[in-house]
Scaffold this motif. Sequence first.
Motif, PDB file in Angstrom:
ATOM      1  N   HIS A   1       0.901  -1.107   0.043  1.00  0.00           N
ATOM      2  CA  HIS A   1      -0.003   0.093   0.053  1.00  0.00           C
ATOM      3  C   HIS A   1       0.779   1.308  -0.059  1.00  0.00           C
ATOM      4  O   HIS A   1       0.599   2.204  -0.657  1.00  0.00           O
ATOM      5  CB  HIS A   1      -1.056  -0.004   1.107  1.00  0.00           C
ATOM      6  N   ALA A   2       1.939   1.021   0.743  1.00  0.00           N
ATOM      7  CA  ALA A   2       2.883   2.526   0.665  1.00  0.00           C
ATOM      8  C   ALA A   2       3.443   2.699  -0.318  1.00  0.00           C
ATOM      9  O   ALA A   2       3.652   3.943  -0.846  1.00  0.00           O
ATOM     10  CB  ALA A   2       3.849   2.084   1.836  1.00  0.00           C
ATOM     11  N   LEU A   3       3.730   1.811  -1.295  1.00  0.00           N
ATOM     12  CA  LEU A   3       4.316   1.884  -2.596  1.00  0.00           C
ATOM     13  C   LEU A   3       3.431   2.859  -3.585  1.00  0.00           C
ATOM     14  O   LEU A   3       4.009   3.362  -4.367  1.00  0.00           O
ATOM     15  CB  LEU A   3       4.809   0.688  -3.232  1.00  0.00           C
ATOM     16  N   VAL A   4       2.063   2.634  -3.385  1.00  0.00           N
ATOM     17  CA  VAL A   4       1.286   3.160  -4.543  1.00  0.00           C
ATOM     18  C   VAL A   4       0.282   4.251  -3.802  1.00  0.00           C
ATOM     19  O   VAL A   4      -0.314   5.000  -4.544  1.00  0.00           O
ATOM     20  CB  VAL A   4       0.198   1.906  -5.129  1.00  0.00           C
ATOM     21  N   ASP A   5       0.244   4.445  -2.492  1.00  0.00           N
ATOM     22  CA  ASP A   5      -0.709   5.148  -1.911  1.00  0.00           C
ATOM     23  C   ASP A   5      -0.262   6.788  -2.291  1.00  0.00           C
ATOM     24  O   ASP A   5      -1.481   7.304  -2.452  1.00  0.00           O
ATOM     25  CB  ASP A   5      -0.202   5.159  -0.444  1.00  0.00           C
ATOM     26  N   GLN A   6       0.783   7.293  -2.526  1.00  0.00           N
ATOM     27  CA  GLN A   6       1.068   8.720  -2.933  1.00  0.00           C
ATOM     28  C   GLN A   6       1.114   8.743  -4.424  1.00  0.00           C
ATOM     29  O   GLN A   6       1.418  10.024  -4.655  1.00  0.00           O
ATOM     30  CB  GLN A   6       2.213   9.014  -2.214  1.00  0.00           C
ATOM     31  N   LEU A   7       1.002   7.833  -5.148  1.00  0.00           N
ATOM     32  CA  LEU A   7       1.316   7.796  -6.815  1.00  0.00           C
ATOM     33  C   LEU A   7      -0.066   8.420  -7.327  1.00  0.00           C
ATOM     34  O   LEU A   7      -1.252   8.001  -6.906  1.00  0.00           O
ATOM     35  CB  LEU A   7       1.770   6.603  -7.295  1.00  0.00           C
TER      36      LEU A   7
ATOM     37  N   ALA B   1      -3.399   3.588  -9.161  1.00  0.00           N
ATOM     38  CA  ALA B   1      -4.687   3.622  -8.778  1.00  0.00           C
ATOM     39  C   ALA B   1      -5.408   2.202  -8.871  1.00  0.00           C
ATOM     40  O   ALA B   1      -6.135   2.066  -8.072  1.00  0.00           O
ATOM     41  CB  ALA B   1      -5.411   4.880  -9.455  1.00  0.00           C
ATOM     42  N   HIS B   2      -4.976   1.622  -9.872  1.00  0.00           N
ATOM     43  CA  HIS B   2      -5.490   0.180 -10.055  1.00  0.00           C
ATOM     44  C   HIS B   2      -5.210  -0.710  -9.118  1.00  0.00           C
ATOM     45  O   HIS B   2      -6.100  -1.618  -8.371  1.00  0.00           O
ATOM     46  CB  HIS B   2      -5.263  -0.163 -11.464  1.00  0.00           C
ATOM     47  N   VAL B   3      -3.839  -0.856  -8.871  1.00  0.00           N
ATOM     48  CA  VAL B   3      -3.290  -1.673  -7.686  1.00  0.00           C
ATOM     49  C   VAL B   3      -3.645  -1.238  -6.307  1.00  0.00           C
ATOM     50  O   VAL B   3      -3.992  -2.163  -5.497  1.00  0.00           O
ATOM     51  CB  VAL B   3      -1.823  -1.539  -7.601  1.00  0.00           C
ATOM     52  N   HIS B   4      -4.065   0.080  -6.247  1.00  0.00           N
ATOM     53  CA  HIS B   4      -4.526   0.831  -4.853  1.00  0.00           C
ATOM     54  C   HIS B   4      -5.941   0.212  -4.665  1.00  0.00           C
ATOM     55  O   HIS B   4      -6.308  -0.124  -3.559  1.00  0.00           O
ATOM     56  CB  HIS B   4      -4.505   2.283  -5.015  1.00  0.00           C
ATOM     57  N   ALA B   5      -6.804   0.137  -5.666  1.00  0.00           N
ATOM     58  CA  ALA B   5      -7.864  -0.385  -5.630  1.00  0.00           C
ATOM     59  C   ALA B   5      -8.047  -1.855  -5.184  1.00  0.00           C
ATOM     60  O   ALA B   5      -8.846  -2.287  -4.261  1.00  0.00           O
ATOM     61  CB  ALA B   5      -8.745  -0.175  -7.166  1.00  0.00           C
ATOM     62  N   TYR B   6      -7.220  -2.534  -5.999  1.00  0.00           N
ATOM     63  CA  TYR B   6      -6.932  -4.101  -5.453  1.00  0.00           C
ATOM     64  C   TYR B   6      -6.759  -4.219  -4.080  1.00  0.00           C
ATOM     65  O   TYR B   6      -7.130  -5.070  -3.335  1.00  0.00           O
ATOM     66  CB  TYR B   6      -6.028  -4.775  -6.575  1.00  0.00           C
ATOM     67  N   LEU B   7      -5.739  -3.298  -3.483  1.00  0.00           N
ATOM     68  CA  LEU B   7      -5.357  -3.413  -2.293  1.00  0.00           C
ATOM     69  C   LEU B   7      -6.454  -3.349  -1.004  1.00  0.00           C
ATOM     70  O   LEU B   7      -6.595  -3.879  -0.195  1.00  0.00           O
ATOM     71  CB  LEU B   7      -4.069  -2.834  -2.006  1.00  0.00           C
TER      72      LEU B   7
ATOM     73  N   TYR C   1     -10.822   2.579  -8.169  1.00  0.00           N
ATOM     74  CA  TYR C   1     -11.234   1.636  -9.264  1.00  0.00           C
ATOM     75  C   TYR C   1     -11.552   2.984 -10.303  1.00  0.00           C
ATOM     76  O   TYR C   1     -11.166   3.053 -11.408  1.00  0.00           O
ATOM     77  CB  TYR C   1     -12.289   0.844  -9.352  1.00  0.00           C
ATOM     78  N   GLY C   2     -12.303   4.056  -9.677  1.00  0.00           N
ATOM     79  CA  GLY C   2     -12.780   4.833 -10.422  1.00  0.00           C
ATOM     80  C   GLY C   2     -11.723   5.917 -10.897  1.00  0.00           C
ATOM     81  O   GLY C   2     -11.563   6.238 -12.200  1.00  0.00           O
ATOM     82  N   ARG C   3     -10.668   5.992  -9.992  1.00  0.00           N
ATOM     83  CA  ARG C   3      -9.460   6.993 -10.298  1.00  0.00           C
ATOM     84  C   ARG C   3      -8.668   6.240 -11.532  1.00  0.00           C
ATOM     85  O   ARG C   3      -7.945   6.676 -11.994  1.00  0.00           O
ATOM     86  CB  ARG C   3      -8.634   7.041  -9.125  1.00  0.00           C
ATOM     87  N   ALA C   4      -8.750   4.835 -11.527  1.00  0.00           N
ATOM     88  CA  ALA C   4      -7.985   4.158 -12.482  1.00  0.00           C
ATOM     89  C   ALA C   4      -8.775   3.956 -13.872  1.00  0.00           C
ATOM     90  O   ALA C   4      -8.079   3.360 -14.811  1.00  0.00           O
ATOM     91  CB  ALA C   4      -7.718   2.668 -12.051  1.00  0.00           C
ATOM     92  N   LYS C   5      -9.716   4.367 -13.852  1.00  0.00           N
ATOM     93  CA  LYS C   5     -10.848   4.338 -14.989  1.00  0.00           C
ATOM     94  C   LYS C   5     -11.157   2.742 -15.414  1.00  0.00           C
ATOM     95  O   LYS C   5     -10.809   2.465 -16.338  1.00  0.00           O
ATOM     96  CB  LYS C   5     -10.351   5.179 -16.172  1.00  0.00           C
TER      97      LYS C   5
END
Length: 96
Positions: A40-46, A52-58, A72-76
């Motif tokens: 989560h820390a790796l993608v949280d601030q990107l 965003a897609h990985v963040h949604a999955y997490l 998921y919305g941010r990742a479209k």
Amino acid sequence: MMKTLTVFKHSLADTAPSNSWSAPLKALWYDGKGDWNTAHALVDQLNDQAAAHVHAYLHRVEGDQWNANYWYGRAKQPPFEGSLAQEWEALVQSFL
């Protein structure tokens, strides 16, 4: 560079992910090792769609579907319909 999901899965026996990988792929590697917090820390601030897609999955892994849907919305991307394992594999393959 990784070429297959099988090779990526075997890399989970390593002590660290490859420095050449993107942050989203590294996050999936850490999640694959059961380290949600580092993932989560790796993608949280990107701000890019891949992160965003990985963040949604997490957040889906975490059980926070509302937050997952936001990302998921941010990742479209539509919310994933299959299992967490299926989504993890699909995401890994998309970044290899």
